[in-house]
Design a protein around this motif. Structure first.
Motif, short mmCIF file in Angstrom:
data_model
loop_
_atom_site.label_atom_id
_atom_site.label_comp_id
_atom_site.label_asym_id
_atom_site.label_seq_id
_atom_site.Cartn_x
_atom_site.Cartn_y
_atom_site.Cartn_z
N ALA A 100 54.60 -45.35 22.09
CA ALA A 100 54.75 -44.80 20.75
C ALA A 100 56.21 -44.44 20.54
O ALA A 100 56.95 -44.19 21.50
N LEU A 131 45.28 -43.21 16.50
CA LEU A 131 46.10 -44.24 15.87
C LEU A 131 45.50 -45.63 15.95
O LEU A 131 46.07 -46.59 15.45
N ARG A 166 54.73 -50.57 14.14
CA ARG A 166 54.94 -50.42 12.69
C ARG A 166 56.25 -49.74 12.33
O ARG A 166 56.57 -49.65 11.14
N CYS A 185 50.80 -42.50 12.03
CA CYS A 185 51.47 -41.57 12.94
C CYS A 185 50.68 -40.29 13.09
O CYS A 185 49.87 -39.93 12.24
N SER A 239 49.25 -46.89 25.38
CA SER A 239 50.14 -47.64 24.50
C SER A 239 51.44 -46.86 24.32
O SER A 239 51.45 -45.63 24.39
N CYS A 241 46.18 -42.29 21.10
CA CYS A 241 45.83 -43.72 20.99
C CYS A 241 44.55 -43.88 20.19
O CYS A 241 44.45 -44.77 19.33
N LEU A 268 45.00 -47.45 18.70
CA LEU A 268 45.73 -48.26 19.67
C LEU A 268 44.98 -48.31 20.98
O LEU A 268 44.25 -47.37 21.32
N TYR A 293 54.82 -42.27 16.19
CA TYR A 293 54.52 -43.40 15.32
C TYR A 293 53.98 -44.58 16.12
O TYR A 293 54.34 -44.77 17.28
N ARG A 294 53.17 -45.39 15.47
CA ARG A 294 52.71 -46.64 16.08
C ARG A 294 53.91 -47.49 16.45
O ARG A 294 54.82 -47.71 15.64
#
Length: 237
Positions: free
Chosen positions: A196, A188, A222, A134, A194, A185, A190, A218-219
């Motif tokens: 989040a 993280l 996950r 994150c 993306s 992104c 990604l 946060y991703r």
């Protein structure tokens, strides 16, 4: 008496998965049974537990693939560090920015600052077992400058502040889905763009005095938020 054999295999497979990239295919049940010198039933039991923990996902007719545990953020007030340790993951942080700023109106309002009071911003990228989880931007009132200056900012800020008598007692939380900007992104790991999971918290101490407003993204793959919701007394059924 030692642990059951399937638990021993589970521990070894968990450690193996932690060192493999998500999406990596594990050996077949038969091959693992030969490796550990046990029955396929014992291996299947270990893999089932591994899947329950989120370390693998199993595709019928295809095989078993490495994944990562999903972190469940429940209704209890726990820190990132506590959540990671609960999953057996090692938390760490990289400090991206730490400076005193002139606060904007939102910060003044949320932290109940005086008109001339400054604020401290702390931006961090947070990891679990070396994997980015994150991106966090937190602001604090300047009265906490000494406490933050003495803290290990790569560790748990809440644990550090607790040593100065400032501990989170409550939070006002907002959760929403956002599109992460290109920089986040990249941080993280990604693809861009993306989604989040954005969580904004305003933490207050036991006296109700706010001491931190933090926005964390946060991703999406996950994290999940778990809540228990009760019907209001007297509500129509």
């Amino acid at each position: 008496m030692g642990a059951p054999r399937y638990i021993e295999i589970l521990d070894q497979l968990r450690e193996r998965c932690a060192g493999l990239a998500p999406g990596t295919k594990l050996a077949s049940e038969r091959a693992l049974a030969e490796e550990f010198d046990v029955s396929t039933m014992t291996v299947r039991q270990s893999l089932a537990r591994l899947a329950d923990e989120g370390w693998v996902h199993r595709s019928q007719g295809s095989g078993t693939y490495v994944s990562r545990p999903t972190v469940t953020m429940g209704p209890s007030l726990t820190s990132y560090t506590e959540d990671m340790r609960r999953l057996g993951l090692e938390p760490s942080s990289k400090v991206l920015r730490f400076e005193t700023i002139k606060p904007d109106l939102e910060t003044v309002t949320r932290l109940e600052l005086r008109p001339s009071e400054r604020a401290i911003v702390l931006e961090r990228l947070r990891f679990a077992d070396g994997e980015p989880m994150c991106h966090e931007i937190g602001v604090f009132p300047s009265r906490l400058a000494d406490a933050l200056g003495a803290a290990d900012l790569a560790g748990s800020v809440h644990e550090a502040l607790a040593e100065w008598g400032v501990a989170p007692y409550s939070t006002f939380r907002r959760v929403r889905a956002v599109v992460a900007p290109e920089r986040e992104c990249e941080l993280l790991g990604l693809p861009s763009p993306s989604p989040a999971l954005e969580i904004s918290d305003t933490f207050a101490d036991a006296l109700g005095q706010p001491f931190q407003h933090v926005r964390t993204r946060y991703r999406f793959d996950r994290y999940e938020v778990l809540s228990k919701i009760d019907r209001l007394p007297g509500a129509a059924r």
